[in-house]
Motif scaffolding. Structure first.
Motif, PDB file in Angstrom:
ATOM      1  N   THR A 118     -50.272  20.899   7.288  1.00 42.35           N
ATOM      2  CA  THR A 118     -49.308  19.444   6.005  1.00 42.35           C
ATOM      3  C   THR A 118     -47.740  20.014   6.432  1.00 42.35           C
ATOM      4  OG1 THR A 118     -48.732  21.166   4.313  1.00 42.35           O
ATOM      5  CG2 THR A 118     -50.714  20.065   4.028  1.00 42.35           C
ATOM      6  N   LYS A 172     -44.298  18.748   7.765  1.00 40.41           N
ATOM      7  CA  LYS A 172     -44.150  17.598   8.599  1.00 40.41           C
ATOM      8  C   LYS A 172     -43.247  17.172   9.355  1.00 40.41           C
ATOM      9  CE  LYS A 172     -45.996  15.699   4.982  1.00 40.41           C
ATOM     10  NZ  LYS A 172     -47.463  14.706   4.935  1.00 40.41           N
ATOM     11  N   THR A 173     -42.408  19.122   9.923  1.00 42.93           N
ATOM     12  CA  THR A 173     -41.366  19.123  10.635  1.00 42.93           C
ATOM     13  C   THR A 173     -41.717  19.688  11.699  1.00 42.93           C
ATOM     14  OG1 THR A 173     -39.624  18.707   9.387  1.00 42.93           O
ATOM     15  CG2 THR A 173     -38.939  19.346  10.972  1.00 42.93           C
TER      16      THR A 173
END
Length: 176
Positions: A3, A5-6
């Motif tokens: 999960t 995001k980066t």
């Protein structure tokens, strides 16, 4: 699935590292190490499968040997991954990526007699030995003496274990 995001570093990329090896040289070495990593994990899983399924008169000795061999392969894979990360690369991970990258094909999911299994291991081990020898030379020729040293040590241990496989397959051993 992650999960996060980066993405910190994309797979297949090489960044400069504090080891000060030219990025173009590092890319070649990282490519070789990722091939070795994929091959080592493929071999690890096959050896572990044989460790789990060995039967017969020499069960105990083979079970112990194959368990120790698998541990050696797992340690080698860890060292390969850590080295290529130190050089600025991303270790190949995930089963699909490992299977795609591996230069050796594992035996299928079926269980075979131990002689057949060890013959398959002997063949795979020989293929990996040839590849690792080439990669020692690649690292040495590119001036990465530390990686060449690591691979030489792993190669020595792998050759010893594969030679033991050969001994188990001698005519006076295991039912034919």
């Amino acid at each position: 699935m992650s999960t996060q995001k980066t993405v910190l570093q994309e797979a297949g990329t090489v960044e400069e590292s504090s080891l000060r090896l030219d990025v173009e040289k590092a890319e070649q070495i990282i490519d070789a190490l990722n091939t070795d990593l994929a091959a080592t994990y493929t071999f690890y899983h096959q050896i572990r499968k044989h460790h789990w399924n060995v039967e017969g008169a020499e069960f105990r000795d083979l079970h112990i040997f194959l368990g120790e061999f698998a541990e050696d392969l797992e340690a080698a894979a860890d060292e390969q991954a850590e080295r290529l990360q130190a050089l600025g690369g991303v270790p190949v991970a995930g089963m699909a990526a490992l299977a795609e990258r591996s230069p050796v094909e594992p035996e299928d999911e079926d269980v075979y007699d131990i002689r057949t299994s060890l013959e398959n291991d002997l063949e795979m081990g020989g293929d990996i030995i040839e590849t690792m020898r080439e990669h020692v030379e690649v690292a040495q020729n590119l001036g990465d003496h530390a990686t060449a040293h690591i691979l030489r040590e792993e190669l020595t241990e792998l050759e010893e274990n594969v030679h033991h496989l050969e001994h188990y397959l001698e005519d006076d051993s295991l039912k034919q």
